[in-house]
Design a protein around this motif. Structure first.
Motif, PDB file in Angstrom:
ATOM      1  N   GLN A  58       0.857  -1.182   0.000  1.00  0.00           N
ATOM      2  CA  GLN A  58       0.000   0.000   0.000  1.00  0.00           C
ATOM      3  C   GLN A  58       0.895   1.234   0.000  1.00  0.00           C
ATOM      4  OE1 GLN A  58      -2.477   0.824   3.521  1.00  0.00           O
ATOM      5  NE2 GLN A  58      -4.205   0.968   2.129  1.00  0.00           N
ATOM      6  N   LEU A  59       0.665   2.134  -0.947  1.00  0.00           N
ATOM      7  CA  LEU A  59       1.514   3.311  -1.107  1.00  0.00           C
ATOM      8  C   LEU A  59       0.865   4.534  -0.465  1.00  0.00           C
ATOM      9  CD1 LEU A  59       2.479   2.874  -4.886  1.00  0.00           C
ATOM     10  CD2 LEU A  59       3.721   2.034  -2.875  1.00  0.00           C
ATOM     11  N   VAL A  60       1.618   5.218   0.356  1.00  0.00           N
ATOM     12  CA  VAL A  60       1.176   6.484   0.937  1.00  0.00           C
ATOM     13  C   VAL A  60       2.060   7.585   0.362  1.00  0.00           C
ATOM     14  CG1 VAL A  60       0.867   7.841   3.040  1.00  0.00           C
ATOM     15  CG2 VAL A  60       0.393   5.377   3.058  1.00  0.00           C
ATOM     16  N   TYR A  61       1.485   8.385  -0.526  1.00  0.00           N
ATOM     17  CA  TYR A  61       2.180   9.547  -1.066  1.00  0.00           C
ATOM     18  C   TYR A  61       1.831  10.754  -0.189  1.00  0.00           C
ATOM     19  CZ  TYR A  61       1.805   6.743  -5.434  1.00  0.00           C
ATOM     20  OH  TYR A  61       1.834   5.759  -6.398  1.00  0.00           O
ATOM     21  N   PHE A  62       2.746  11.696  -0.052  1.00  0.00           N
ATOM     22  CA  PHE A  62       2.397  12.915   0.669  1.00  0.00           C
ATOM     23  C   PHE A  62       3.264  14.069   0.174  1.00  0.00           C
ATOM     24  CE2 PHE A  62       5.681  10.775   3.086  1.00  0.00           C
ATOM     25  CZ  PHE A  62       6.531  11.784   3.502  1.00  0.00           C
ATOM     26  N   ASP A  63       2.770  15.269   0.390  1.00  0.00           N
ATOM     27  CA  ASP A  63       3.502  16.486   0.029  1.00  0.00           C
ATOM     28  C   ASP A  63       4.111  17.091   1.284  1.00  0.00           C
ATOM     29  OD1 ASP A  63       2.720  16.227  -2.613  1.00  0.00           O
ATOM     30  OD2 ASP A  63       0.999  17.571  -2.407  1.00  0.00           O
ATOM     31  N   HIS A  64       5.396  17.454   1.202  1.00  0.00           N
ATOM     32  CA  HIS A  64       6.025  18.126   2.328  1.00  0.00           C
ATOM     33  C   HIS A  64       5.309  19.442   2.637  1.00  0.00           C
ATOM     34  CE1 HIS A  64       9.275  15.282   2.133  1.00  0.00           C
ATOM     35  NE2 HIS A  64       9.665  15.683   0.940  1.00  0.00           N
ATOM     36  N   ARG A  65       5.415  19.885   3.854  1.00  0.00           N
ATOM     37  CA  ARG A  65       4.819  21.173   4.233  1.00  0.00           C
ATOM     38  C   ARG A  65       5.298  22.279   3.293  1.00  0.00           C
ATOM     39  NH1 ARG A  65       6.170  23.327   9.827  1.00  0.00           N
ATOM     40  NH2 ARG A  65       5.694  21.219  10.552  1.00  0.00           N
ATOM     41  N   GLY A  66       4.374  23.182   2.959  1.00  0.00           N
ATOM     42  CA  GLY A  66       4.717  24.287   2.079  1.00  0.00           C
ATOM     43  C   GLY A  66       4.842  23.921   0.620  1.00  0.00           C
ATOM     44  N   GLN A  67       4.472  22.689   0.275  1.00  0.00           N
ATOM     45  CA  GLN A  67       4.649  22.212  -1.092  1.00  0.00           C
ATOM     46  C   GLN A  67       3.411  21.452  -1.557  1.00  0.00           C
ATOM     47  OE1 GLN A  67       8.760  20.355  -1.348  1.00  0.00           O
ATOM     48  NE2 GLN A  67       8.861  21.230   0.697  1.00  0.00           N
ATOM     49  N   GLY A  68       3.226  21.421  -2.872  1.00  0.00           N
ATOM     50  CA  GLY A  68       2.104  20.686  -3.426  1.00  0.00           C
ATOM     51  C   GLY A  68       0.787  21.137  -2.838  1.00  0.00           C
ATOM     52  N   ARG A  69       0.025  20.177  -2.333  1.00  0.00           N
ATOM     53  CA  ARG A  69      -1.290  20.450  -1.776  1.00  0.00           C
ATOM     54  C   ARG A  69      -1.293  20.562  -0.262  1.00  0.00           C
ATOM     55  NH1 ARG A  69      -1.392  18.063  -6.492  1.00  0.00           N
ATOM     56  NH2 ARG A  69      -3.062  18.497  -7.968  1.00  0.00           N
ATOM     57  N   SER A  70      -0.112  20.504   0.342  1.00  0.00           N
ATOM     58  CA  SER A  70      -0.012  20.710   1.786  1.00  0.00           C
ATOM     59  C   SER A  70      -0.070  22.195   2.115  1.00  0.00           C
ATOM     60  CB  SER A  70       1.281  20.089   2.329  1.00  0.00           C
ATOM     61  OG  SER A  70       1.201  18.676   2.325  1.00  0.00           O
ATOM     62  N   ALA A  71      -0.335  22.490   3.394  1.00  0.00           N
ATOM     63  CA  ALA A  71      -0.514  23.874   3.824  1.00  0.00           C
ATOM     64  C   ALA A  71       0.778  24.669   3.704  1.00  0.00           C
ATOM     65  CB  ALA A  71      -1.010  23.905   5.266  1.00  0.00           C
ATOM     66  N   ARG A  72       0.623  25.930   3.363  1.00  0.00           N
ATOM     67  CA  ARG A  72       1.743  26.865   3.395  1.00  0.00           C
ATOM     68  C   ARG A  72       1.886  27.388   4.823  1.00  0.00           C
ATOM     69  NH1 ARG A  72       1.675  24.323  -0.646  1.00  0.00           N
ATOM     70  NH2 ARG A  72       2.112  25.077  -2.751  1.00  0.00           N
ATOM     71  N   GLY A  73       3.027  27.972   5.108  1.00  0.00           N
ATOM     72  CA  GLY A  73       3.298  28.509   6.430  1.00  0.00           C
ATOM     73  C   GLY A  73       4.525  29.391   6.366  1.00  0.00           C
ATOM     74  N   PRO A  74       5.107  29.709   7.513  1.00  0.00           N
ATOM     75  CA  PRO A  74       6.338  30.511   7.494  1.00  0.00           C
ATOM     76  C   PRO A  74       7.430  29.802   6.691  1.00  0.00           C
ATOM     77  CG  PRO A  74       5.459  30.335   9.729  1.00  0.00           C
ATOM     78  CD  PRO A  74       4.689  29.377   8.888  1.00  0.00           C
ATOM     79  N   LYS A  75       8.070  30.517   5.792  1.00  0.00           N
ATOM     80  CA  LYS A  75       9.110  29.912   4.954  1.00  0.00           C
ATOM     81  C   LYS A  75      10.211  29.272   5.799  1.00  0.00           C
ATOM     82  CE  LYS A  75       9.810  33.744   2.692  1.00  0.00           C
ATOM     83  NZ  LYS A  75      10.359  34.729   1.706  1.00  0.00           N
ATOM     84  N   GLU A  76      10.485  29.880   6.945  1.00  0.00           N
ATOM     85  CA  GLU A  76      11.559  29.381   7.801  1.00  0.00           C
ATOM     86  C   GLU A  76      11.263  27.977   8.340  1.00  0.00           C
ATOM     87  OE1 GLU A  76       9.942  32.272   8.179  1.00  0.00           O
ATOM     88  OE2 GLU A  76      11.457  33.558   7.232  1.00  0.00           O
ATOM     89  N   SER A  77       9.991  27.553   8.249  1.00  0.00           N
ATOM     90  CA  SER A  77       9.625  26.223   8.753  1.00  0.00           C
ATOM     91  C   SER A  77       9.807  25.134   7.699  1.00  0.00           C
ATOM     92  CB  SER A  77       8.172  26.219   9.252  1.00  0.00           C
ATOM     93  OG  SER A  77       7.254  26.305   8.162  1.00  0.00           O
ATOM     94  N   TYR A  78      10.178  25.497   6.485  1.00  0.00           N
ATOM     95  CA  TYR A  78      10.368  24.524   5.412  1.00  0.00           C
ATOM     96  C   TYR A  78      11.776  23.934   5.510  1.00  0.00           C
ATOM     97  CZ  TYR A  78       6.361  27.053   3.362  1.00  0.00           C
ATOM     98  OH  TYR A  78       5.142  27.654   3.130  1.00  0.00           O
ATOM     99  N   THR A  79      11.964  23.041   6.472  1.00  0.00           N
ATOM    100  CA  THR A  79      13.284  22.484   6.753  1.00  0.00           C
ATOM    101  C   THR A  79      13.253  20.969   6.680  1.00  0.00           C
ATOM    102  OG1 THR A  79      12.858  22.330   9.128  1.00  0.00           O
ATOM    103  CG2 THR A  79      13.790  24.406   8.307  1.00  0.00           C
ATOM    104  N   LEU A  80      14.425  20.369   6.509  1.00  0.00           N
ATOM    105  CA  LEU A  80      14.531  18.920   6.527  1.00  0.00           C
ATOM    106  C   LEU A  80      14.111  18.380   7.890  1.00  0.00           C
ATOM    107  CD1 LEU A  80      17.250  16.735   4.958  1.00  0.00           C
ATOM    108  CD2 LEU A  80      16.673  16.368   7.342  1.00  0.00           C
TER     109      LEU A  80
END
Length: 286
Positions: A58-80
């Motif tokens: 079973q495959l679970v695809y997801f978008d990282h925060r701030g990307q694709g269809r995931s929520a945007r937020g403070p740019k500084e939170s887009y970290t590894l």
């Protein structure tokens, strides 16, 4: 579907049944988290190439925060760091125990970090065309100077500097660099993944202009306990195969496979061979 976890909302999509008939009983298939690269792209680049794998897991695809269809937020939170912890929170949200972890490119960096931090929750690790530390940046610049056109080198400067203006600027980058990313690149194909993706200039700028310059998990890779398949591509310009070789040498119980007829876009260049390698590894490597 969306999961409200930590301080964000993560979009995820599930392909394939988790519980399937098997003779006189029901069998539970492995669950795989499929981690996209970029940063600044989304999970859709795996579709439909990875769909056949849903017969095995079973495959679970997801978008990282701030990307694709995931929520945007403070740019500084887009970290590894947040990408890794978001992934662990999603695993908990879905009520899963051990998962198969499949990461490509930047997604491979997330996968390596996750598997070394949470080894008890990883049944198998597949690290595709990725790197263990920031040395890839200078090496990629060298390769681009050798192979790239003036136009390619000019727009790539925005990658190194973290200065993409907006989504369309990033889309233009992928169009111009396409022949370097994939040996089979066709700019006119409607199937080209960068045309369908929701791109995030903020996410890729934060990475290449910031945290990727100090990224290094080499001293953590020995903590990975899951059977690991490391896949490199002979003609990869941005995550060259020597880094795949190094990753495999640092992870106990790892196998290495170099695809001889692929660039970084191995999913486009040798899709069936890639699927066969992943499926075979999951089935036969325990």
């Amino acid at each position: 579907m969306r999961a409200r976890i930590r301080d964000t909302e993560i979009y995820f999509d599930v392909e394939g049944a988790g519980l399937v008939p098997d003779g006189a009983r029901m069998r539970e298939k492995p669950v795989a988290f499929v981690i996209h690269g970029g940063p600044g792209t989304d999970h859709t680049s795996f579709k439909p190439t990875f769909s056949p794998l849903s017969q095995k897991m079973q495959l679970v695809y997801f978008d990282h925060r701030g990307q694709g269809r995931s929520a945007r937020g403070p740019k500084e939170s887009y970290t590894l760091e947040n990408n890794v912890e978001d992934m662990e929170a999603l695993r908990q949200h879905l009520g899963l125990n051990k998962i198969v972890v499949i990461g490509a490119s930047y997604g491979g960096m997330v996968a390596l970090t996750y598997a070394s931090r949470y080894p008890e929750y990883v049944s198998h690790l597949i690290a595709i065309v990725t790197v263990p530390d920031s040395r890839f940046l200078e090496r990629a610049k060298q390769i681009l100077a050798e192979r790239g056109t003036e136009e390619q080198q000019a727009i790539a400067q925005h990658l190194w500097d973290g200065t993409f203006r907006d989504e369309e600027h990033l889309r233009e980058y992928f169009r111009i660099l396409g022949p370097l990313y994939s040996l089979t690149f066709d700019p006119d194909s409607p199937q080209t993944s960068w045309k369908r993706a929701i791109l995030s200039a903020d996410a890729i700028n934060q990475a290449f202009g910031g945290f990727l310059r100090t990224y290094d998990v080499r001293d953590q890779l020995h903590k990975i306990t899951a059977p690991t398949l490391v896949i490199g591509a002979r003609h990869d310009w941005i995550c060259p195969p020597e880094f795949s070789e190094e990753i495999a040498a640092l992870i106990p119980n790892s196998d290495l496979r170099i695809f001889e007829n692929s660039g970084h876009g191995v999913r486009a260049d040798e899709p069936q061979a890639l699927l066969d390698a992943i499926a075979g590894f999951i089935v036969y490597k325990r």
